[in-house]
Scaffold this active site. Structure first.
Site, PDB file in Angstrom:
ATOM      1  N   HIS A 162       0.832  -1.230   0.000  1.00 38.49           N
ATOM      2  CA  HIS A 162       0.000   0.000   0.000  1.00 38.49           C
ATOM      3  C   HIS A 162       0.859   1.269   0.000  1.00 38.49           C
ATOM      4  CE1 HIS A 162      -3.316  -2.726   1.269  1.00 38.49           C
ATOM      5  NE2 HIS A 162      -2.375  -3.253   2.013  1.00 38.49           N
ATOM      6  N   SER A 283      14.471  21.773 -16.265  1.00 39.34           N
ATOM      7  CA  SER A 283      13.257  22.552 -16.450  1.00 39.34           C
ATOM      8  C   SER A 283      13.644  23.883 -17.061  1.00 39.34           C
ATOM      9  CB  SER A 283      12.572  22.765 -15.101  1.00 39.34           C
ATOM     10  OG  SER A 283      11.756  23.921 -15.147  1.00 39.34           O
ATOM     11  N   LYS A 289      15.908  21.936 -11.222  1.00 38.01           N
ATOM     12  CA  LYS A 289      15.204  20.687 -11.505  1.00 38.01           C
ATOM     13  C   LYS A 289      16.046  19.655 -12.249  1.00 38.01           C
ATOM     14  CE  LYS A 289      11.402  19.517 -10.745  1.00 38.01           C
ATOM     15  NZ  LYS A 289      10.105  19.938 -11.291  1.00 38.01           N
ATOM     16  N   GLU A 296       9.228   8.531 -17.024  1.00 37.91           N
ATOM     17  CA  GLU A 296       7.829   8.945 -17.222  1.00 37.91           C
ATOM     18  C   GLU A 296       7.351   8.579 -18.623  1.00 37.91           C
ATOM     19  OE1 GLU A 296       7.251  13.127 -15.763  1.00 37.91           O
ATOM     20  OE2 GLU A 296       9.277  12.794 -15.052  1.00 37.91           O
TER      21      GLU A 296
END
Ligand code: ARG
Length: 467
Positions: A162, A283, A289, A296
């Site tokens: 979980h 970024s 970043k 992804e």
């Protein structure tokens, strides 16, 4: 008259004019199926040789055709396949070039065959090769995972259920879970490959042919195990392509879960991994970043792969036997799935090879969330004869008290512990380190470092045995 060009030289005998421009655009598959050129030429060479050997065409014509096809293969390898929409597809592109090269004999190549058995043959050959390529990609990611697992057979991380810290595990063990998933993926591609390896060639349009051809010969020449037994089935079904897409979808799901873990692990609150420059992006606005874009994209690309299976299922679903033009879209679907999976595998392999694992951080968090509470319950069962259900309850009370006091279970003051239950002794609390926890999980398939090392040896032996 731009929309009524000359009628098609391959099939236009009964036509007075050619197709409308839009008709040509929707009908032509050459921009996509040019990827079948090697398979198409190989299948034509096998067919021509068989026609010559069986006396269906003159032996000299077979030789001339074969030479012409070999020349076309050289041309295409050198300069690519020319895309002319009026030639519709790869089959007619090859035949039309053959006619330019060898003249009349070219017209004999299409004896006793149809584009229906031709395309089914070419596509099976292509998917067969694709299964081998995907297998190599899966093997590469397994090899990368095994190397990292070996490096981290003893590194301790939190194991989750979980997404809550559950019990400490070794990082090596966690990585080996993916090796096992990819092993089953390889099994699925191997099964698909085995089942697809029958030759449709000679089924002709749908009914077989009146010519005395030798289907065993063409099947053998193309490395098929045997000719397909039913000509209607041979030109109609695309279950082999569906199996490829199904296996690819499942592999993509596995990759997506791994990608998801990389994304989570790379986020600051976790901080389990950092990605090297080569696998990160920045970024345009936030200078600090470092984003895990490749992971992804792999996660997102699974959508394309699942979509491919869905798309092909829908294409096939309502089709009466035998061939319908809907089937032409099977190739774009499968090519897209193959490309996405091959690229995703390569990207994840690169990431696995170069991730740096922040094992200190993993070790610290492995002890959080009272992750060794089960070990205390097990200790009470083993050493003090307490029934597990009661032990579970006792440990629950210990966790509650430790939480109130803001300490780890192992730091629970002994007075507090024994007030909950007399069996909770200093010896019991001493057994609660994450190292002791992990080392104790020696059951087959468990996370103890010694088991992880055995599992790595077994996985390597399996991988090498398959060469
Ligand atoms: N380009 C077609 C395809 O990919 C080849 C088969 C065409 N057959 C036909 N009967 N029109 O499916």
């Amino acid at each position: 008259m731009a929309d009524t060009p000359d009628s098609n030289s391959m099939w236009g005998g009964r036509f007075g004019g050619g197709p409308a421009a839009i008709m040509q655009e929707i009908n032509a598959s050459i921009p996509v199926d040019k990827r079948l050129w090697e398979e198409d030429i190989a299948a034509s060479r096998a067919h021509a040789a068989m026609l010559g050997a069986s006396g269906i065409i003159a032996a000299e014509d077979a030789v001339v055709i074969d030479r012409g096809l070999a020349t076309i293969a050289d041309e295409f390898a050198e300069s690519g396949v020319p895309v002319d929409l009026s030639l519709e597809d790869i089959h007619m592109t090859v035949e039309s070039r053959l006619k330019e090269l060898v003249g009349e004999a070219a017209g004999r190549l299409h004896t006793a065959r149809s584009r229906n058995d031709q395309v089914a043959t070419d596509f099976r050959l292509w998917v067969r090769t694709a299964c081998g390529r995907i297998d190599a990609g899966l093997k590469a990611i397994q090899t990368a995972l095994l190397a990292r697992a070996e490096e981290h057979a003893d590194s301790i991380m939190p194991g989750f259920t979980h997404l809550q810290v559950a019990q400490p595990v070794t990082l090596g063990h966690h990585l080996l879970a993916y090796v096992a998933m990819f092993e089953r993926d390889r099994g699925r591609f191997a099964d698909a490959r085995k089942r697809l390896n029958e030759s449709p060639l000679g089924a002709a349009a749908l009914a077989g042919t009146s010519f005395p051809l030798d289907r065993d010969a063409t099947a053998a020449a193309l490395g098929f195990d045997r000719p397909m037994a039913n000509s209607i089935d041979a030109v109609s079904d695309r279950d082999f392509a569906l199996e490829f897409c199904a296996a690819a979808s499942i592999a993509a799901l596995h990759l997506s879960r791994l990608a998801e873990e990389v994304v989570i692990w790379a986020s600051q609150p976790f901080g389990f991994v950092s990605l090297p420059d080569a696998w990160s992006t920045g970024s345009s606005i936030m200078p600090q970043k470092r984003n895990p874009d490749a992971a992804e994209l792999v996660r997102g690309r699974a959508g394309l792969l699942l979509g491919a299976f869905q798309r092909l299922s829908v294409i096939v679903k309502g089709l009466p036997l035998t061939y319908s033009k809907d089937l032409q879209d099977d190739k774009e679907t499968v090519f897209g799935a193959f490309d996405a999976l091959a690229l995703s595998l390569a990207a994840m392999t690169g990431m696995v090879e170069t991730l740096s694992f922040r094992t200190d951080r993993m070790r610290t968090l492995a002890a959080s969330g009272f992750s060794t509470a089960t070990d205390l319950a097990d200790w009470l069962v083993r050493e003090a004869g307490v029934p597990f259900r009661e032990a579970h309850h006792i440990v629950g009370s210990c966790v509650k008290r430790a939480e109130q006091l803001g300490v780890e279970l192992s730091q629970l003051p002994i007075g507090e512990a024994s007030a909950i239950h007399s069996a909770v002794t200093p010896a019991a609390l001493a057994a609660l380190t994450v190292e002791a926890s992990v080392a104790s999980r020696t059951s087959y398939g468990g996370t103890a470092p010694e088991r992880v090392r055995q599992a790595i040896t077994a996985a390597r032996a399996a991988l090498e045995g398959q060469d």
